[in-house]
Design an enzyme around this catalytic site. Structure first.
Site, PDB file in Angstrom:
ATOM      1  N   HIS A 331      16.851  -2.717 -20.796  1.00  0.00           N
ATOM      2  CA  HIS A 331      16.457  -4.126 -20.721  1.00  0.00           C
ATOM      3  C   HIS A 331      17.136  -4.820 -19.543  1.00  0.00           C
ATOM      4  O   HIS A 331      16.465  -5.462 -18.718  1.00  0.00           O
ATOM      5  CB  HIS A 331      16.822  -4.822 -22.041  1.00  0.00           C
ATOM      6  CG  HIS A 331      16.442  -6.264 -22.099  1.00  0.00           C
ATOM      7  ND1 HIS A 331      15.455  -6.733 -22.949  1.00  0.00           N
ATOM      8  CD2 HIS A 331      16.908  -7.355 -21.441  1.00  0.00           C
ATOM      9  CE1 HIS A 331      15.326  -8.044 -22.782  1.00  0.00           C
ATOM     10  NE2 HIS A 331      16.214  -8.446 -21.885  1.00  0.00           N
ATOM     11  N   GLU A 332      18.443  -4.711 -19.462  1.00  0.00           N
ATOM     12  CA  GLU A 332      19.208  -5.450 -18.457  1.00  0.00           C
ATOM     13  C   GLU A 332      19.208  -4.761 -17.090  1.00  0.00           C
ATOM     14  O   GLU A 332      19.008  -5.418 -16.062  1.00  0.00           O
ATOM     15  CB  GLU A 332      20.654  -5.637 -18.947  1.00  0.00           C
ATOM     16  CG  GLU A 332      20.776  -6.403 -20.252  1.00  0.00           C
ATOM     17  CD  GLU A 332      20.311  -7.848 -20.135  1.00  0.00           C
ATOM     18  OE1 GLU A 332      20.245  -8.369 -19.006  1.00  0.00           O
ATOM     19  OE2 GLU A 332      20.006  -8.449 -21.178  1.00  0.00           O
ATOM     20  N   HIS A 336      15.756  -6.237 -15.394  1.00  0.00           N
ATOM     21  CA  HIS A 336      16.250  -7.433 -14.694  1.00  0.00           C
ATOM     22  C   HIS A 336      16.950  -7.073 -13.383  1.00  0.00           C
ATOM     23  O   HIS A 336      16.713  -7.710 -12.346  1.00  0.00           O
ATOM     24  CB  HIS A 336      17.206  -8.205 -15.602  1.00  0.00           C
ATOM     25  CG  HIS A 336      16.539  -8.806 -16.795  1.00  0.00           C
ATOM     26  ND1 HIS A 336      15.302  -9.400 -16.735  1.00  0.00           N
ATOM     27  CD2 HIS A 336      16.947  -8.922 -18.099  1.00  0.00           C
ATOM     28  CE1 HIS A 336      14.965  -9.856 -17.930  1.00  0.00           C
ATOM     29  NE2 HIS A 336      15.946  -9.571 -18.782  1.00  0.00           N
ATOM     30  N   GLU A 367      10.704 -11.347 -19.189  1.00  0.00           N
ATOM     31  CA  GLU A 367      11.320 -11.040 -20.482  1.00  0.00           C
ATOM     32  C   GLU A 367      10.428 -10.152 -21.335  1.00  0.00           C
ATOM     33  O   GLU A 367      10.929  -9.342 -22.126  1.00  0.00           O
ATOM     34  CB  GLU A 367      11.628 -12.342 -21.231  1.00  0.00           C
ATOM     35  CG  GLU A 367      12.683 -13.209 -20.566  1.00  0.00           C
ATOM     36  CD  GLU A 367      14.042 -12.531 -20.482  1.00  0.00           C
ATOM     37  OE1 GLU A 367      14.265 -11.521 -21.181  1.00  0.00           O
ATOM     38  OE2 GLU A 367      14.885 -13.005 -19.706  1.00  0.00           O
TER      39      GLU A 367
END
EC number: 3.4.17.-
Length: 520
Positions: A331-332, A336, A367
């Site tokens: 996710h991070e 991102h 997101e």
């Protein structure tokens, strides 16, 4: 052998008799030695006497003798080292002499300020002006009159009849005072012949201040969120501004009240009302399709059932935690971080560039894509957390804190977990007894469903390489993008396998293309 001894003796004399301007003399000596058959020139007696005078007059070691020497003097007016009285005779008034000898600040020598009172005052003014310009600390009048030690003049009493010698670097001058000094000294001053170099005047350390017209660099804040201003003009990230400072205190008070007290949150830098109003509108677009139940009593990891005609997802929280770390990294880091790094290479890496190319907001695509990657390789890739956040935000816009806490108790049994969800939904609000929400947490599910809806037409490799862009802008921007040396996570290298995982997410969460088309 005698010649060698003579040479060594001569060298020893040269070594043990250091004089001023050593470098020049040694060069001259070596030049003479190179000349074959020529002896070293003998020193000039007049030059030796002149250097002795300079050495003696440059610095003197003064002390107070223990015995009375009022009628004795080391220096004699008839001595050859004391020069003749025809050169520059200075007359000093008794006031100047009294001021010089009564200061008590000179431990080794006494200074001669000037030849005339007028010149003394002008030098004092110039020195004070220079000290102000250099921002030096204030000095006493005695200290401000001190000059370079190499240029100091020393007054030495020779006789008790008011006769003084002025000693400086030049040959000493015989000075006769026209006015007898009224000052009486308990000890006379004697001058020894062995001169030492006086230590230089200690210079006060000045702290230089650097003044620059350039503004100080401010800490960079995240560009992903809007900023809120405080009264001092500083900008804060919206997520920082809406974080309560009394969270633990209100949590204890809430639990002690048996879940009947509505917390009153406080903020160090509260967000502007206009910013809160922008994020206080919740959507009910996907509510009818979502029911999530979290429990620790379930034997399996998760189960999907139908309760009262509504699909219900039950999650075993205790067993699901072991997969959170791996999903959090995808996710991070995998989403991102990589999209942020690639965005720096693009023409739209600034707000001006985004406006110029008319880019749409990167959320909910950002997101939503990160949330999909969180569950991408899980055995049971349920989207229960994104769904629960979406539901909680909407309910918070309609309920108080206590009512919301009781409402989500149908899905979450643990009070601490329920508290966390309620606080996320009520961030930014001071009086939580009133309906209100912070709607950012709805972007997770919104982005997930949009990406799954158009998964067959989205180029996910290019979506990551273009940076912080919406999936709707990919086709339009791919001709303007810089695609060289772009970083893409490993799980996007195999496009076929990646699409298989997306199909599994659709299947596990019982989502169909028809339902997604109806919703979006």
């Amino acid at each position: 052998m005698a010649g060698c001894t003579r040479k060594l003796t001569h060298l020893r004399k040269r070594i043990h008799r250091p004089r001023r301007r050593t470098t020049r003399r040694w060069k001259r000596w070596f030049k003479f030695r190179k000349r074959k058959g020529e002896k070293r020139p003998r020193p000039n007696h007049k030059a030796v006497a002149r250097r002795a005078k300079l050495k003696f007059s440059t610095s003197e070691k003064l002390h107070w003798p223990e015995q009375e020497l009022a009628k004795k003097s080391i220096l004699n007016a008839e001595d050859s080292l004391i020069i003749d009285n025809k050169r520059s005779i200075s007359h000093l008034s008794s006031g100047v002499l009294k001021d010089i000898f009564t200061t008590g600040t000179s431990s080794y020598n006494v200074l001669l300020q000037s030849k005339e009172e007028k010149k003394y005052h002008s030098q004092k003014q110039s020195s004070s002006t220079y000290s102000k310009r250099c921002r030096k600390p204030s000095k006493s009048p005695n200290t401000s009159r001190s000059k370079d030690p190499r240029r100091m003049k020393a007054l030495v009493p020779v006789t008790s009849s008011g006769t003084w010698y002025c000693l400086e670097r030049r040959p000493a001058v015989f000075v006769t005072s026209s006015v007898s000094s009224p000052v009486k000294f308990t000890h006379d001053i004697s001058v020894t012949g062995n001169g030492i170099v006086l230590p230089p005047k200690p210079k006060s350390k000045v702290k230089w201040c650097h003044f620059s017209t350039l503004p100080k660099p401010k800490p960079q804040l995240s560009r992903s969120f809007e900023k809120g201003d405080d009264f001092s003009g500083k900008k804060f990230c919206i997520l920082t501004a809406i974080k309560p400072t009394n969270l633990e205190k209100e949590k204890l008070r809430f639990f002690k009240s048996d879940y009947t007290y509505n917390p009153q949150f406080e903020y160090a830098n509260p967000a502007l009302p206009s910013v809160l109003a922008k994020h206080s509108h919740a959507s009910d677009r996907f509510l009818k399709q979502i029911v999530v139940h979290l429990t620790e009593d379930l034997l399996s990891r998760a189960s999907m059932t139908v309760v009262n005609g509504c699909p219900t997802l039950t999650i075993n929280v205790s067993t699901a935690r072991e997969h959170w770390l791996e999903g959090m990294l995808r996710h991070e880091i995998g989403t991102h971080y990589f999209r942020g790094i690639n965005n720096l290479q693009q023409p739209w890496n600034s707000w001006t560039g985004r406006k110029k190319h008319e880019l749409k907001p990167n959320n909910p695509t950002e997101e939503g894509l990160a949330s999909i990657h969180s569950v991408l390789f899980r055995k049971d890739p349920f989207l229960w957390r994104a769904a629960l956040l979406y539901y909680t935000v909407y309910q918070a816009s309609q309920m108080s804190f206590c009512e919301l806490f009781k409402d989500i108790g149908r899905f979450v049994k643990d009070p601490n977990t329920r508290w966390d969800y309620c606080v996320r939904a009520k961030r930014g609000w001071t009086d939580t007894s009133q309906p209100g929400c912070f709607s950012k947490d709805q972007v997770y599910l919104d982005g997930i469903l949009q990406i799954l809806r158009y998964r067959d037409t989205i180029d996910f490799h290019l979506l990551t390489a273009l940076g912080k862009v919406s999936y709707e802008d990919v086709d339009r921007l791919k001709g303007l993008a810089v695609t060289e040396n772009m970083r893409v996570p490993h799980f996007l290298q195999d496009h076929g396998r990646y699409m298989e995982h997306l199909e599994k997410i659709m299947e596990v969460n019982e989502l169909t293309d028809r339902e997604l088309k109806d919703l979006i």
